[in-house]
Write a protein that holds these residues in place. Structure first.
Motif, PDB file in Angstrom:
ATOM      1  N   PRO A   1       0.835  -1.202   0.000  1.00 27.55           N
ATOM      2  CA  PRO A   1       0.000   0.000   0.000  1.00 27.55           C
ATOM      3  C   PRO A   1       0.871   1.253   0.000  1.00 27.55           C
ATOM      4  O   PRO A   1       1.685   1.433   0.909  1.00 27.55           O
ATOM      5  N   LYS A   2       0.721   2.066  -1.046  1.00 28.19           N
ATOM      6  CA  LYS A   2       1.582   3.249  -1.134  1.00 28.19           C
ATOM      7  C   LYS A   2       0.756   4.498  -1.360  1.00 28.19           C
ATOM      8  O   LYS A   2      -0.296   4.441  -1.997  1.00 28.19           O
ATOM      9  N   THR A   3       1.273   5.597  -0.876  1.00 32.85           N
ATOM     10  CA  THR A   3       0.627   6.877  -1.174  1.00 32.85           C
ATOM     11  C   THR A   3       0.950   7.228  -2.620  1.00 32.85           C
ATOM     12  O   THR A   3       1.852   6.628  -3.230  1.00 32.85           O
ATOM     13  N   ARG A   4       0.249   8.240  -3.123  1.00 36.52           N
ATOM     14  CA  ARG A   4       0.508   8.630  -4.512  1.00 36.52           C
ATOM     15  C   ARG A   4       1.950   9.086  -4.706  1.00 36.52           C
ATOM     16  O   ARG A   4       2.497   9.022  -5.787  1.00 36.52           O
ATOM     17  N   SER A   5       2.556   9.543  -3.615  1.00 39.53           N
ATOM     18  CA  SER A   5       3.958   9.971  -3.761  1.00 39.53           C
ATOM     19  C   SER A   5       4.928   8.801  -3.566  1.00 39.53           C
ATOM     20  O   SER A   5       6.144   8.990  -3.529  1.00 39.53           O
ATOM     21  N   GLY A   6       4.381   7.590  -3.414  1.00 41.80           N
ATOM     22  CA  GLY A   6       5.254   6.406  -3.397  1.00 41.80           C
ATOM     23  C   GLY A   6       5.708   5.959  -2.027  1.00 41.80           C
ATOM     24  O   GLY A   6       6.540   5.069  -1.894  1.00 41.80           O
ATOM     25  N   LYS A   7       5.168   6.565  -0.978  1.00 38.89           N
ATOM     26  CA  LYS A   7       5.587   6.193   0.377  1.00 38.89           C
ATOM     27  C   LYS A   7       4.769   4.980   0.847  1.00 38.89           C
ATOM     28  O   LYS A   7       3.543   4.963   0.703  1.00 38.89           O
ATOM     29  N   ILE A   8       5.450   3.990   1.402  1.00 36.77           N
ATOM     30  CA  ILE A   8       4.732   2.810   1.909  1.00 36.77           C
ATOM     31  C   ILE A   8       3.955   3.208   3.164  1.00 36.77           C
ATOM     32  O   ILE A   8       4.514   3.835   4.073  1.00 36.77           O
ATOM     33  N   MET A   9       2.655   2.853   3.191  1.00 38.01           N
ATOM     34  CA  MET A   9       1.863   3.195   4.385  1.00 38.01           C
ATOM     35  C   MET A   9       1.942   2.051   5.393  1.00 38.01           C
ATOM     36  O   MET A   9       1.129   1.145   5.419  1.00 38.01           O
ATOM     37  N   ARG A  10       2.953   2.139   6.243  1.00 38.46           N
ATOM     38  CA  ARG A  10       3.198   1.079   7.221  1.00 38.46           C
ATOM     39  C   ARG A  10       2.092   0.967   8.247  1.00 38.46           C
ATOM     40  O   ARG A  10       1.852  -0.099   8.790  1.00 38.46           O
TER      41      ARG A  10
ATOM     42  N   ASP B   1      -7.938   6.652   7.034  1.00 37.61           N
ATOM     43  CA  ASP B   1      -8.114   7.178   5.687  1.00 37.61           C
ATOM     44  C   ASP B   1      -7.175   6.465   4.708  1.00 37.61           C
ATOM     45  O   ASP B   1      -5.961   6.565   4.828  1.00 37.61           O
ATOM     46  N   ILE B   2      -7.789   5.730   3.749  1.00 38.66           N
ATOM     47  CA  ILE B   2      -6.905   5.082   2.767  1.00 38.66           C
ATOM     48  C   ILE B   2      -7.143   5.656   1.362  1.00 38.66           C
ATOM     49  O   ILE B   2      -6.654   5.118   0.371  1.00 38.66           O
ATOM     50  N   THR B   3      -7.855   6.776   1.331  1.00 41.37           N
ATOM     51  CA  THR B   3      -8.164   7.335   0.009  1.00 41.37           C
ATOM     52  C   THR B   3      -6.926   7.922  -0.668  1.00 41.37           C
ATOM     53  O   THR B   3      -6.910   8.119  -1.878  1.00 41.37           O
ATOM     54  N   THR B   4      -5.884   8.182   0.131  1.00 41.95           N
ATOM     55  CA  THR B   4      -4.683   8.744  -0.503  1.00 41.95           C
ATOM     56  C   THR B   4      -3.839   7.642  -1.147  1.00 41.95           C
ATOM     57  O   THR B   4      -2.794   7.916  -1.716  1.00 41.95           O
ATOM     58  N   LEU B   5      -4.306   6.407  -1.033  1.00 44.56           N
ATOM     59  CA  LEU B   5      -3.516   5.306  -1.589  1.00 44.56           C
ATOM     60  C   LEU B   5      -3.553   5.300  -3.112  1.00 44.56           C
ATOM     61  O   LEU B   5      -4.576   5.602  -3.727  1.00 44.56           O
ATOM     62  N   LEU B   6      -2.463   4.883  -3.654  1.00 42.03           N
ATOM     63  CA  LEU B   6      -2.339   4.758  -5.099  1.00 42.03           C
ATOM     64  C   LEU B   6      -3.296   3.672  -5.593  1.00 42.03           C
ATOM     65  O   LEU B   6      -3.955   3.822  -6.607  1.00 42.03           O
ATOM     66  N   ASP B   7      -3.365   2.572  -4.847  1.00 40.51           N
ATOM     67  CA  ASP B   7      -4.163   1.436  -5.285  1.00 40.51           C
ATOM     68  C   ASP B   7      -4.832   0.810  -4.051  1.00 40.51           C
ATOM     69  O   ASP B   7      -4.201   0.039  -3.338  1.00 40.51           O
ATOM     70  N   GLU B   8      -6.080   1.178  -3.841  1.00 38.71           N
ATOM     71  CA  GLU B   8      -6.766   0.688  -2.638  1.00 38.71           C
ATOM     72  C   GLU B   8      -6.996  -0.825  -2.685  1.00 38.71           C
ATOM     73  O   GLU B   8      -7.058  -1.487  -1.664  1.00 38.71           O
ATOM     74  N   GLU B   9      -7.135  -1.350  -3.897  1.00 37.47           N
ATOM     75  CA  GLU B   9      -7.404  -2.781  -4.092  1.00 37.47           C
ATOM     76  C   GLU B   9      -6.339  -3.664  -3.425  1.00 37.47           C
ATOM     77  O   GLU B   9      -6.622  -4.734  -2.908  1.00 37.47           O
ATOM     78  N   VAL B  10      -5.108  -3.159  -3.450  1.00 40.14           N
ATOM     79  CA  VAL B  10      -4.004  -3.962  -2.941  1.00 40.14           C
ATOM     80  C   VAL B  10      -4.217  -4.280  -1.450  1.00 40.14           C
ATOM     81  O   VAL B  10      -3.860  -5.350  -0.972  1.00 40.14           O
TER      82      VAL B  10
END
Ligand code: PRX
Length: 637
Positions: free
Chosen positions: A589-598, A614-623
């Protein structure tokens, strides 16, 4: 003698004194030691630099404070009582005089090997008395020891040797631990393939394993000390000269060489040892830690020996030849103070009562724990079955960086409460702050644990990287030392440590950086990337959960790759850092800027995905859904 607190009133009085006039408080304690020149200033400090100096201008040698200061009264008393791995093998005892002679002989050996003041000596040895001899011999001549835990891999050992630019390595042919033999010399040989700074390797013979001795570089310990004098004048060192470097993990991949200096560390470990364990002359004290970690440095070697104590050194493991081993050792030597880690307690608890019921344990007076939070079940088991409801438990909170215990009950004096480290020791000024650094001054609060005033045992720097020292401990909150721990204070003002708030995890009392483990996993050729978090583990406290993204699977399939990842971590760090759970995932799970959301991974590993925030900032919520679906622990959604 180091002053001892005798009553609750005494504690309150000493604590107040240490607040109103910290300098005279510590100076009075320091007066009890032997200084060849008195200090100019008790304390100079600023937490911005940071720069902390205790007893500056003072000259001393820490080994004179162990030996010459005590020999007259303690010469024939055991200093080290050594219990070997195998209970059938004879034990060894070294009196203060014998230890003194061994230290001097080895100090002379080091001198002959051209080791001088300020030179670094790496020590990679099993738990034998010669390990203590080696450390004190360095201190005798003003050399700096860097002990590396003998469970680290060749790669980790090489990093530490190179970082400290050690000139000499002290090791053994091998080490016994339970049924295992660790081939220490072979590991040193492998490490030294990538070190150019090392001139000499001294090898202590322990296992009699067949090893290679490299002509011109390697010598046997017994040959090296043969014919050396038992006299060696102590080198005069400055209070702020470096005593040792000890590497510890942080939130970035590279271990930090924590630096402790002589005068302050001496005063602090001696004072805390005497008070936290209420040690009395003649008592037998047993700390089960390995000297490769700070607990062993401060509370097997320096703290006890500076107090003229009898310190028990145990080579083996708690479960071999059977899970009653610690208690056999306690009965055999009539141990009075016993100090161990919660993980050992939990593991012995899980192995059943049959290993305890026939033990006497009647000599015990004080029980201690260190290194990780102790859960209430383990606390009560320890209290009821080991302490037989008679012995206070000291839950001691501290860190490699603090040099000695900071928050702990004083046994028999400060009432204990399961899972609370209770109150700060005299001289220690904890402060709890929120994320913005605002002080939370009420009693019942939770927040980040900081310390607002220096104490003599505080680390002075990170070897070769003062900027990182500042950044790690003194920049998060202005003018405060930040511990990295979360803490709760209750209505009684008691402190309870909640665990790390950074990317450090605590596995069986071993402190590990998640980034360090990720680096090792990422070095595996089939791995694209990974993220490591801790998860609650019934015995280890925290287990290691690795989420790994692979490019393709090898022929061994998923099981094969899991195995080879574990092996890679063993090879790069050491077996104690092997992940417990490895989940192969399609992505992280990564933010749009590529940071892993630990934060999300931590929640999943803890088994609770019901409130991921809040997981809406994720690049790909499906993951995230896919990770939860494949999780290796049960996850509440
Ligand atoms: O998180 C705290 C935990 O261990 C960390 C320090 O680890 P290390 O430098 O390896 O030193 C361990 C031995 C002193 C701390 O930041 N820790 C240590 N003691 C306790 C603890 N957590 C809870 N309760 C303790 N008594």
């Amino acid at each position: 003698m180091v002053p001892k607190i005798h009553s609750l009133g005494g504690y309150i009085h000493e604590y107040q004194k240490s607040l109103t006039n910290p300098e005279s408080f510590w100076a009075e304690i320091a007066e009890g030691f032997h200084w060849t020149k008195r200090w100019n200033n008790v304390l100079e400090w600023d937490f911005e630099g940071p720069s902390v100096q205790w007893f500056s201008g003072g000259k001393l040698n820490i080994t004179e404070n162990i030996f010459e200061r005590n020999l007259y009264t303690l010469g024939n008393q055991p200093a080290i009582i050594w219990e070997p791995n195998n209970p059938e093998e004879p034990n060894r005892t070294l009196t203060y005089t014998e230890l003194y002679h061994e230290v001097n002989k080895f100090a002379n050996t080091l001198k002959r090997l051209k080791v001088g003041k300020g030179d670094r000596v790496a020590i990679y040895m099993p738990m034998v008395p010669e390990l203590t001899v080696a450390m004190l011999a360095c201190a005798r001549i003003g050399a700096i020891h860097s002990v590396v835990f003998a469970g680290f891999s060749a790669a980790s050992l090489a990093d530490r040797i190179n970082d400290a630019e050690a000139k000499v390595v002290l090791t053994a042919d091998g080490g016994f631990r339970g049924e295992k033999i660790t081939p220490l010399k072979n590991i040193v040989d492998e490490a030294l393939e990538s070190c150019t700074c090392v001139e000499t390797v001294v090898v202590y013979q322990r296992t009699k394993a067949k090893i290679n001795m490299l002509e011109g570089r390697d010598i046997w310990w017994h040959d090296a000390v043969a014919g050396q004098s038992t006299e060696c004048p102590a080198e005069e060192t400055d209070s702020e000269d470096v005593l040792f470097i000890l590497y510890t993990s942080g939130s970035t991949g590279k271990p930090k060489g924590i630096v402790h200096t002589i005068g302050g560390y001496m005063v602090y470990t001696a004072y805390t040892f005497r008070n936290v364990f209420q040690y009395n002359a003649g008592d037998v004290y047993f700390c089960t830690a390995d000297i490769g970690w700070i607990t062993g440095h401060s509370y097997i070697v320096y703290g006890p020996l500076l107090n003229g104590a009898q310190t028990l050194m145990f080579e083996g493991v708690p479960t071999w030849p059977n899970p009653g081993r610690f208690w056999d050792v306690v009965d055999k030597y009539q141990v009075n103070q016993f100090y161990t880690a919660p993980t050992a307690i939990r593991s012995l608890l899980s192995l059943g009562m049959e290993h305890i019921i026939d033990k006497k344990l009647s000599s015990l007076k004080v029980l201690g724990t260190v290194g990780e939070p102790i859960n209430e079940e383990a606390w009560h088991w320890y209290h009821d079955h080991i302490g037989r409801n008679r012995c206070p438990i000291v839950d001691t909170w501290w860190q490699t960086e603090t040099g000695g215990v900071m928050i702990s009950p004083i046994p028999g004096i400060i009432p204990t409460k399961p899972s609370f480290a209770t109150l700060p020791l005299p001289g220690i000024q904890p402060i709890i702050v929120d994320a913005e650094g605002k002080e939370l001054s009420d009693h019942s609060v939770k927040g980040n644990l900081c310390i607002r005033f220096p104490w003599p045992g505080i680390a002075r720097t990170i070897w070769g990287d003062h900027a990182r020292f500042r950044e790690t401990y003194f920049s998060t909150f202005k003018n405060l030392y930040f511990t990295g721990d979360g803490v709760q204070r209750d209505e009684d003002g008691y402190y309870r440590i909640l665990g790390r708030v950074d990317d450090v995890i605590n596995v069986s009392g071993h402190r590990l950086g998640t980034a360090e483990i990720e680096n090792a996993i990422n070095a595996h050729p089939l791995v694209n990337e990974s993220a490591v978090v801790g998860y609650p583990h019934p015995i280890k406290g925290q287990g290691i959960y690795a989420f790994v993204v692979c490019g393709e699977l090898s022929t061994g399939g998923e099981e094969g790759i899991r195995k080879s990842i574990k092996m890679a971590v063993s090879n790069l760090i050491g077996p104690f850092a092997r992940p417990d759970l490895i989940q192969l995932v399609p992505g992280l799970p990564k933010t749009r800027s590529g940071k892993i959301m630990r934060r999300i991974l931590r929640k999943i590993a803890e088994g609770d995905a019901s409130n991921l925030g809040d997981i809406t900032t994720l690049l790909d919520e499906e993951v995230v859904v896919k990770i939860i679906d494949g999780a290796l622990v049960e996850v509440k959604r």
